[in-house]
Every structure is written in structure tokens, then in C-alpha cells.
Scaffold this active site. Structure first.
Site, short mmCIF file in Angstrom:
data_model
loop_
_atom_site.label_atom_id
_atom_site.label_comp_id
_atom_site.label_asym_id
_atom_site.label_seq_id
_atom_site.Cartn_x
_atom_site.Cartn_y
_atom_site.Cartn_z
N ASP A 231 93.52 56.84 29.19
CA ASP A 231 93.45 56.52 27.76
C ASP A 231 92.04 56.01 27.48
OD1 ASP A 231 96.10 57.16 27.56
OD2 ASP A 231 96.81 55.09 27.54
N ASP A 386 105.74 61.33 21.72
CA ASP A 386 105.86 59.88 21.89
C ASP A 386 107.17 59.41 21.26
OD1 ASP A 386 103.38 59.38 23.18
OD2 ASP A 386 102.34 59.57 21.27
#
Length: 531
Positions: A231, A386
Site C-alpha cells: 500500500d 473491498d
């Protein structure tokens, strides 16, 4: 003179970088006549067969390419570069290939296989070739939905085969003309050695001393992938850092958690045996990605050092800049591919696309998924989902697909559905993970990256109920993500759900669980991995 035929499809930067890393220089094919002046010609390609042939025709490359091949000078085709040598492909009916090898390219049977064939497999080399002079059965990286079938008509071209359902041609060669279905520039050390042999040796020369074929009945084995995810976002000083949050909160004591520099960390994972590297640009929804030069530079620099597949996600959608100039999602993807990405991950935009699809009952050809898949092929499009759990007392309480869960809700609810979210998990939508995966597959996506907001950063293991529901709903590969805390969790998710890959971030960043420890444990459990 080593010449690269780059006709504008996919990530050719990584191949250039691999060749330069081996100490060779390249010339670029800029005009049709350059093809006939080449001494060694490399023809790489990804994407759709028809799009590739259309570009070759538009650039005037088809006839000089056929003439070059007819002379028998050194040639290496890669992926579409192999398929284009055949007469045609089921992928693009009516589009003629170069016609050098008899036969048509056919699609894998998706009834009992995940398609695309995406990941690491070995090759059964069936006759001597300097290309495979020191090949010891290592895994090689494949990513394709269509394959060349061995037949009596093309027997004199058959160099190596690989099993995925049934055998397909993973390498062909006649004289100095050769091609491979896998990507040597993405196949780590084994792939670099093959490139070295083509670049430095007489690829059509004498048989290798001491070489013996692999037994015809010795099967090849498809490996489960272990993926490292980074990330990436700017910290408060404006520097790009790798971070990791719990339920997407990346701040610690008021500062963005800094777990390392993205390029250096990606190289470390490559050296430790990661099968792929995924970059998620977690602040991209705020910025115009074509102006996001630091992230593009991360890709460029990483592709100089890392020779396994690279995926980039975050902000892959249509944009209008401050001057009013509009850019399509395909324009954005083009830039990422040219900068070193092999696959594009689409998140929030996929949810909006599916909402429109459900309203209309069909796609309209303009979504990022459809546009990118049409040009670069299904294998280039990853959908990042997600979801979070929404508990209900009964399946009748919702239109969404539910599971009876072993972990009841806060009020004892025995059922739940998995709600898709956008904007880094901050906003829920009336779409569930199963229907989103199904629709995205129908629109042309080639892989699902399945996260879990409930398990993210927990170390409690993957959400097997979520993963099992999505895996059963699609025929494209699925990557399990979120929740890994120990080596046992990886074996558990592969055994329980049959997914093709598992991804982790924080436990790798903090060295709590080394990648090689994961792979060693998987092999102890009888699960095939790349060594």
C-alpha cells in the site's frame, strides 16, 4: 543488432529492462523496413489476438515480418508473439495470423479450469534446444486465455508443452525461429537465462551435449501464488512510503505509518521469492493519475530490478484535468503499462460500473473494464473488491446472496452478506461481492483480488466464507487477501477454497512471516509452489 518489435500493446518496458540487465543493448523497430535490417528480432505482445494483428497491419509490419521469418533469421516471439505465428485464433474469428505454423489458437475450457491460465507452471521440453540449455524444470510465468494445441500438422515446431487441463504448446521452434507462450522477462532467474541464450547463443545451433528429453508422461504442475502487496501513499512530508493500516487506518500517533520505501521493499520481496508484487496507490482517488509522476516513477524503477509480474491499482478511471481535457480509463492504463505494470487493478470504479450494469441489464462497452480488456486482454484487468459483512437474521431479509456463517453477528444473526464498499472502505453500496465478481467477469475482467474489511490487519486468518462464495461464483482466478497472520492461514485458504493465489502485506513488511517460510510450509502440506 537486437531489435525489439514494440507495436504498442502491454508492458514492453519490463522486457527492455531484462535485456539491459543481461548486458545487451536494443534497437527499436520504428518503420517497416527496420524489420528486415534486424539480426535478431524479438516480438513480444499481450492482449487480444485481433487487436495485435490490427496494429501490425496498421503499422505496415505484417509483410516485412513474414519476409523476415521466411529467411529463418533468429526470432523470439513471446505470448501473442507465439500465437500470431499461427493461422488464426478463436479469440478473433476472421482475423488471419501470420500463417507460419499450421493450426488455430483455441480457448481453454473454462468448465473445470480457471481462465486465464495465470501463474507459474513448468514446461516439458521435448527436444534439444540451446534456449533451454540449462533449464531444470523451474516454474515459468504464464498469463493467457487461449493456447496453441499440439497436432500432427505442427509437430515439426513442437519444442515444449505444458499441462493445464490438457497439454498445450508452451514453446515452438524450427531452425532459428522460436517462440514461447510464457513471459521470460517475468519468470525470474529461469526466464532471464532463456533470454540470455537467445541473445548470446546460436538459438538454432547444435543440440546441447548431454541433454535428454523429459518423459512424455511426466506431468507439469501449476503452482499456487504467494503475492506481496504494498500500500503506497504520500506521507506528511510528501514522500511515497509503504504503509499498512488496520481496517484501512494508516496513521499511528498522528503520522502515516512508514514501513519502507516502495522500490526497495518490492526488490526485497522479489529476492525472497514473491510470485508477484502488487502496488495499491491508496491516495489515488484524490489525484489525477497521469500527473502522479512519483507513482509512475516507482513502477519504472521497480521494473528495472524486479522480474516477476507487477500490478498497480488506485485511480484507474476516466478523468478530466484542470484544463478541461478528458482522459479515458484506457489512457490512464496505457501510461501505467508503459511505466512497467503488467496488470491494472480496478476498485471503486468497478462498483460504479456494476451498479450501471444492474440498472441496464448489460454493459455498454465504455467501462474501464471493457475498454482495457478489449485492447490488452482479460488477463490485464484485476478487480479489487473491498467487502464487509452485513448480518441478517434470515436470507429473506435481503435480496443479496447470503451465507450461513460460523461466526454469528453481534445479536446472534446466523446469516450475512458481503457488502461492497468504495473510497477505501469508507462508503458502502447496495452491491454484494458475489454479484460484483460475476458481473465484472462478464464484462471482461480476468482476475479477482478479494479483500475483507472485517479481517484486514487482524491476523485472524482469511475469511473463508467470503472467499468460498466468490470462488464458487466465477471461473476466473481469485486472489485471497486480508487476515493472514501465520503460515497455516495460507495452507488453509488454498485447501478450503481452491483459490489460485493468496496475498499479504503487513506480516511480510514487518518480517513476522517470511515469504519463504510460507512456501516451505505449503510444500510440506503437499501444495505446489514456485521454489
Amino acid at each position: 543488432m537486437i531489435s525489439l518489435l514494440d507495436y504498442g500493446a502491454g508492458n514492453v518496458r519490463s522486457l527492455r529492462n531484462a535485456i539491459h540487465a543481461l548486458g545487451f543493448s536494443l534497437t527499436e523497430i520504428a518503420r517497416p523496413e527496420d524489420i528486415l535490417q534486424a539480426e535478431r528480432l524479438i516480438f513480444p505482445g499481450v492482449g487480444a489476438f485481433g487487436a495485435a494483428m490490427e496494429r501490425l497491419h496498421r503499422l505496415g509490419y505484417v509483410e516485412p515480418l513474414k519476409e523476415y521469418l521466411a529467411t529463418g533469421r533468429p526470432f523470439l516471439g513471446i505470448c501473442i508473439g507465439l500465437q500470431a505465428l499461427f493461422e488464426g485464433s478463436e479469440e478473433s474469428p476472421g482475423v488471419a495470423g501470420l500463417g507460419l505454423i499450421p493450426g488455430r489458437i483455441r480457448r481453454f475450457d473454462a468448465s473445470d479450469l480457471s481462465v486465464p491460465h495465470m501463474g507459474w507452471n513448468d514446461a516439458r521440453v521435448e527436444r534439444a534446444s540451446p534456449l533451454f540449455a540449462d533449464y531444470a524444470g523451474e516454474k515459468l510465468y504464464f498469463v493467457h486465455s487461449y493456447r496453441a494445441e499440439p497436432s500432427p500438422e505442427n509437430a515439426d515446431w513442437r519444442l515444449a508443452t505444458t499441462d493445464y487441463g490438457s497439454p498445450f504448446l508452451s514453446a515452438v521452434q524450427r531452425g532459428r525461429v522460436a517462440a514461447v507462450q510464457f513471459h521470460p522477462e517475468k519468470s525470474g532467474a529461469a526466464g532471464l537465462r532463456l533470454l540470455q541464450h537467445f541473445l548470446a547463443a546460436d538459438a538454432g545451433g547444435a543440440p546441447v551435449a548431454g541433454w535428454s528429453p523429459r518423459p512424455a508422461d511426466a506431468p507439469t504442475h501449476f503452482a499456487k501464488r504467494v503475492i506481496a502487496c504494498l500500500d503506497v501513499r504520500a506521507n506528511d512530508a510528501g514522500d511515497l512510503v509503504v504503509t499498512k493500516g488496520d481496517q484501512y487506518d494508516v496513521r499511528e500517533s498522528g503520522e502515516v505509518r512508514n514501513l519502507g520505501k516502495p522500490v526497495e521493499l518490492a526488490q526485497r520481496y522479489y529476492e525472497e521469492g514473491a510470485d508477484e508484487i502488487t502496488f495499491l496507490n491508496i491516495t489515488a482517488f484524490r489525484d489525477f493519475p497521469l500527473a502522479d509522476q512519483p507513482m509512475l516513477e516507482v513502477l519504472r524503477r521497480t521494473s528495472e530490478r524486479v522480474f516477476v509480474p507487477l500490478t498497480i491499482g488506485g485511480g484507474i478511471r476516466a478523468f478530466t484535468d484542470a484544463s478541461g481535457t478528458s482522459y479515458s480509463a484506457l489512457d490512464v492504463a496505457d501510461e501505467y503499462f508503459r511505466s512497467g505494470a503488467d496488470k491494472i487493478s480496478i476498485g471503486s470504479d468497478a462498483v460504479a460500473t456494476v451498479e450501471r450494469y444492474l440498472e441496464r441489464g448489460c454493459g455498454d462497452g465504455t467501462s474501464a473494464i471493457e475498454e482495457i480488456a478489449r485492447v490488452y486482454g482479460n488477463q490485464a484487468v484485476v478487480i479489487s473488491i473491498d467487502p464487509r459483512r452485513v448480518y441478517v437474521r434470515s436470507p429473506d431479509e435481503t435480496r443479496h446472496q447470503t451465507v450461513e456463517t460460523a461466526t454469528p453477528g453481534p445479536d446472534g444473526e446466523r446469516y450475512c452478506w458481503f457488502q461492497c464498499t468504495i473510497k477505501g472502505g469508507r462508503e458502502g453500496r447496495d452491491v454484494d461481492a458475489v454479484e460484483l465478481a460475476r458481473v465484472c467477469e462478464a464484462l471482461g475482467a480476468g482476475e479477482i483480488l478479494l479483500n475483507s474489511i472485517d479481517r484486514d490487519g487482524s491476523g485472524a486468518g482469511f475469511d473463508l466464507e467470503l472467499i468460498g462464495a466468490v470462488r464458487a461464483a466465477v471461473s476466473i482466478p481469485v486472489i485471497a487477501s486480508s487476515g493472514a497472520g501465520c503460515v497455516e492461514h495460507f495452507a488453509e485458504v488454498f485447501a478450503a477454497t481452491g483459490v489460485e493465489a493468496a496475498l499479504a502485506a503487513g506480516i511480510f513488511h514487518r518480517r513476522e512471516v517470511p515469504i519463504q517460510a510460507v512456501k516451505s510450509y505449503l510444500r510440506e502440506q503437499g501444495i505446489e509452489t514456485r521454489v
